[in-house]
Write a protein that holds these residues in place. Structure first.
Motif, PDB file in Angstrom:
ATOM      1  N   ALA A   1      -2.127  -3.225 -11.697  1.00 44.78           N
ATOM      2  CA  ALA A   1      -2.826  -2.955 -10.448  1.00 44.78           C
ATOM      3  C   ALA A   1      -2.288  -3.808  -9.283  1.00 44.78           C
ATOM      4  N   GLU A   2      -2.130  -5.115  -9.534  1.00 44.63           N
ATOM      5  CA  GLU A   2      -1.778  -6.004  -8.416  1.00 44.63           C
ATOM      6  C   GLU A   2      -0.327  -5.840  -7.981  1.00 44.63           C
ATOM      7  N   SER A   3       0.561  -5.561  -8.957  1.00 45.27           N
ATOM      8  CA  SER A   3       1.957  -5.325  -8.526  1.00 45.27           C
ATOM      9  C   SER A   3       2.067  -3.952  -7.871  1.00 45.27           C
ATOM     10  N   ASN A   4       1.243  -2.987  -8.313  1.00 46.46           N
ATOM     11  CA  ASN A   4       1.254  -1.679  -7.637  1.00 46.46           C
ATOM     12  C   ASN A   4       0.859  -1.841  -6.159  1.00 46.46           C
ATOM     13  N   VAL A   5      -0.147  -2.694  -5.918  1.00 46.10           N
ATOM     14  CA  VAL A   5      -0.577  -2.939  -4.529  1.00 46.10           C
ATOM     15  C   VAL A   5       0.560  -3.588  -3.742  1.00 46.10           C
ATOM     16  N   ALA A   6       1.207  -4.578  -4.367  1.00 45.43           N
ATOM     17  CA  ALA A   6       2.298  -5.283  -3.677  1.00 45.43           C
ATOM     18  C   ALA A   6       3.431  -4.313  -3.332  1.00 45.43           C
ATOM     19  N   VAL A   7       3.745  -3.401  -4.257  1.00 48.54           N
ATOM     20  CA  VAL A   7       4.830  -2.446  -4.005  1.00 48.54           C
ATOM     21  C   VAL A   7       4.466  -1.526  -2.839  1.00 48.54           C
ATOM     22  N   ALA A   8       3.243  -0.983  -2.867  1.00 49.20           N
ATOM     23  CA  ALA A   8       2.849  -0.074  -1.781  1.00 49.20           C
ATOM     24  C   ALA A   8       2.924  -0.792  -0.435  1.00 49.20           C
ATOM     25  N   ALA A   9       2.407  -2.022  -0.394  1.00 54.65           N
ATOM     26  CA  ALA A   9       2.403  -2.761   0.873  1.00 54.65           C
ATOM     27  C   ALA A   9       3.837  -3.096   1.305  1.00 54.65           C
ATOM     28  N   ALA A  10       4.665  -3.493   0.343  1.00 55.47           N
ATOM     29  CA  ALA A  10       6.060  -3.859   0.681  1.00 55.47           C
ATOM     30  C   ALA A  10       6.782  -2.661   1.287  1.00 55.47           C
TER      31      ALA A  10
ATOM     32  N   LEU B   1      10.284  -4.757  -9.824  1.00 58.45           N
ATOM     33  CA  LEU B   1       9.473  -5.082  -8.643  1.00 58.45           C
ATOM     34  C   LEU B   1      10.374  -5.509  -7.488  1.00 58.45           C
ATOM     35  N   ARG B   2      11.387  -6.310  -7.804  1.00 60.11           N
ATOM     36  CA  ARG B   2      12.314  -6.723  -6.735  1.00 60.11           C
ATOM     37  C   ARG B   2      13.011  -5.497  -6.153  1.00 60.11           C
TER      38      ARG B   2
ATOM     39  N   THR C   1      -3.273   5.573  -7.951  1.00 60.58           N
ATOM     40  CA  THR C   1      -3.746   6.053  -6.642  1.00 60.58           C
ATOM     41  C   THR C   1      -4.589   4.982  -5.932  1.00 60.58           C
ATOM     42  N   GLY C   2      -5.492   4.367  -6.702  1.00 65.84           N
ATOM     43  CA  GLY C   2      -6.375   3.350  -6.100  1.00 65.84           C
ATOM     44  C   GLY C   2      -5.583   2.152  -5.595  1.00 65.84           C
ATOM     45  N   ASP C   3      -4.532   1.798  -6.299  1.00 66.47           N
ATOM     46  CA  ASP C   3      -3.715   0.651  -5.882  1.00 66.47           C
ATOM     47  C   ASP C   3      -2.920   0.989  -4.619  1.00 66.47           C
ATOM     48  N   ALA C   4      -2.416   2.218  -4.548  1.00 68.31           N
ATOM     49  CA  ALA C   4      -1.704   2.635  -3.332  1.00 68.31           C
ATOM     50  C   ALA C   4      -2.673   2.622  -2.153  1.00 68.31           C
ATOM     51  N   PHE C   5      -3.911   3.039  -2.413  1.00 66.91           N
ATOM     52  CA  PHE C   5      -4.961   3.019  -1.375  1.00 66.91           C
ATOM     53  C   PHE C   5      -5.123   1.588  -0.837  1.00 66.91           C
ATOM     54  N   VAL C   6      -5.267   0.637  -1.776  1.00 74.59           N
ATOM     55  CA  VAL C   6      -5.465  -0.761  -1.359  1.00 74.59           C
ATOM     56  C   VAL C   6      -4.227  -1.276  -0.621  1.00 74.59           C
ATOM     57  N   GLY C   7      -3.041  -0.946  -1.142  1.00 75.66           N
ATOM     58  CA  GLY C   7      -1.793  -1.390  -0.486  1.00 75.66           C
ATOM     59  C   GLY C   7      -1.686  -0.832   0.929  1.00 75.66           C
ATOM     60  N   GLY C   8      -2.076   0.431   1.095  1.00 77.36           N
ATOM     61  CA  GLY C   8      -2.040   1.038   2.426  1.00 77.36           C
ATOM     62  C   GLY C   8      -3.028   0.361   3.363  1.00 77.36           C
ATOM     63  N   PHE C   9      -4.238   0.128   2.849  1.00 79.98           N
ATOM     64  CA  PHE C   9      -5.286  -0.514   3.660  1.00 79.98           C
ATOM     65  C   PHE C   9      -4.824  -1.911   4.109  1.00 79.98           C
ATOM     66  N   LEU C  10      -4.366  -2.708   3.138  1.00 77.78           N
ATOM     67  CA  LEU C  10      -4.010  -4.098   3.463  1.00 77.78           C
ATOM     68  C   LEU C  10      -2.788  -4.159   4.381  1.00 77.78           C
ATOM     69  N   SER C  11      -1.854  -3.240   4.182  1.00 79.55           N
ATOM     70  CA  SER C  11      -0.655  -3.271   5.042  1.00 79.55           C
ATOM     71  C   SER C  11      -1.063  -3.055   6.492  1.00 79.55           C
ATOM     72  N   ARG C  12      -1.974  -2.119   6.719  1.00 81.93           N
ATOM     73  CA  ARG C  12      -2.400  -1.847   8.104  1.00 81.93           C
ATOM     74  C   ARG C  12      -3.213  -3.013   8.656  1.00 81.93           C
TER      75      ARG C  12
ATOM     76  N   GLY D   1       4.707   7.939 -12.183  1.00 81.74           N
ATOM     77  CA  GLY D   1       4.727   6.494 -12.419  1.00 81.74           C
ATOM     78  C   GLY D   1       3.551   5.842 -11.724  1.00 81.74           C
ATOM     79  N   ASP D   2       3.338   4.547 -12.050  1.00 84.50           N
ATOM     80  CA  ASP D   2       2.242   3.788 -11.459  1.00 84.50           C
ATOM     81  C   ASP D   2       2.458   3.469  -9.992  1.00 84.50           C
ATOM     82  N   VAL D   3       3.739   3.389  -9.648  1.00 81.71           N
ATOM     83  CA  VAL D   3       4.109   2.748  -8.401  1.00 81.71           C
ATOM     84  C   VAL D   3       4.305   3.780  -7.293  1.00 81.71           C
TER      85      VAL D   3
END
Ligand code: KDG
Length: 319
Positions: free
Chosen positions: A35-44, A69-70, A259-270, A296-298
């Protein structure tokens, strides 16, 4: 400067090609998921300087996680476990349409992260970051991960770093009662809470409409922002006493996991880029919709693509 730091477990993800059963498949698609790396990827991918903290086995599988991840633009702050029996957790995912449903089988006991201690991680990254994010999965993994989650949230809060937490309840890891007790012990430091509506009911006992649930959480706890995620029904944020609503965006779903992690990554990025709550929710919905189209998860996506999706839907999103 680091803008987002996340902390949690990332596993090897093995899934039989569409429609095949775990018990009969002779081929598996391999990827990584957490979950947490999925969020980091979406935000990155949305332009955030993101760092993921964890503990990995010093093995080909552990190195695979860090390398992938890198490759997605996330920096890694990893402590390597070089003991003989250090292992990476694995999860198996069997897709199936109705009435079969999608099944997840975990093989994650005693993964390297279950022995992580705060002193093993580069906590200075958190102190200099704008947002620290973790989820309710991490403290469920072991006593050490629970202790480290609490210590990292405290470090972040003391440094004035915004703390973000996604409840992400996993019934295969612990009971609702155990989860609630632990979550509540962490909430003092949490500024932005993401909570799936079903977890608000299962873990915290809230009933009623989404608006009633959001207000209930807002009354019982002291968060800057509560974001209630409602699957197909969209999302709702309570911020400064005001409610903000966002629908889901249309998507042809190829893979819903993450999907939920991408949601969080999108929210936090903005949020990190200065957006208001409505913009954050719109970015979250756009990132979630794009994720569903990717296997995939990412979430592999671009900012340009996201803006196009939002323009199509709303016509008024700022660039
Ligand atoms: O949101 C998807 C993740 O949660 C998944 O990659 C891993 O389910 C998972 C877990 O429990 O860590």
């Amino acid at each position: 400067m680091t803008q987002l730091v996340t902390f949690g477990e990332t596993m090897l993800r093995l899934s039989p090609p569409n429609g095949e059963r775990l018990e009969t498949a002779d081929q598996f698609d391999a990827g990584i998921g957490g979950a947490e790396s999925n969020v980091a990827v979406a935000a990155a991918q949305l332009g955030v300087d993101a760092v993921w903290l964890s503990k990995l086995p010093d093995s080909p599988l552990g190195r695979r996680v860090a390398r992938e991840l890198r490759g997605h633009g996330v920096r890694t702050g990893v402590t390597w476990d070089d003991s003989e029996d250090a292992r990476l957790g694995t999860y198996y995912l069997e897709y199936g349409g109705a009435p079969r449903g999608t099944k997840v089988v975990y093989d994650r006991a005693n993964a390297a992260i279950t022995t992580v201690m705060p002193g093993e991680l580069p906590v200075e990254a958190i102190q200099g970051a704008s947002v620290f994010h973790t989820t309710g999965i991490t403290p469920a993994l072991s006593g050490a991960t629970a202790e480290t989650t609490a210590a990292l949230l405290e470090t972040a809060a003391e440094a004035g770093t915004t703390c973000s937490f996604d409840v992400n309840y996993r019934s295969k890891l612990w009971s609702p009662e155990e989860a609630r007790e632990t979550y509540e012990s962490l909430f003092d430091h949490v500024d932005v809470l993401f909570v799936p509506e079903r977890d608000a009911t299962t873990v915290f006992g809230y009933e009623g409409s989404a608006v009633e649930i959001a207000h209930g959480i807002g009354t019982d706890y002291d968060f800057e922002t509560v974001v209630l995620t409602r699957g197909e029904a969209g999302s709702l944020a309570l911020h400064g006493g005001e409610l903000h609503e966002q629908g889901t965006l249309p998507a042809d779903t190829i893979d819903a996991i993450g999907t939920g992690d991408a949601f969080v990554g999108g929210f936090l990025s903005r949020r990190i880029h200065g957006g208001d709550v409505d913009e954050c929710l719109a970015y979250a919905a756009g990132a979630a919709a794009l994720k569903r189209t990717v296997t995939g998860d990412v979430a592999v996506l671009t900012h340009r693509e996201l803006v196009e999706v939002l323009d199509d839907e709303r016509g008024d999103i700022s660039r």
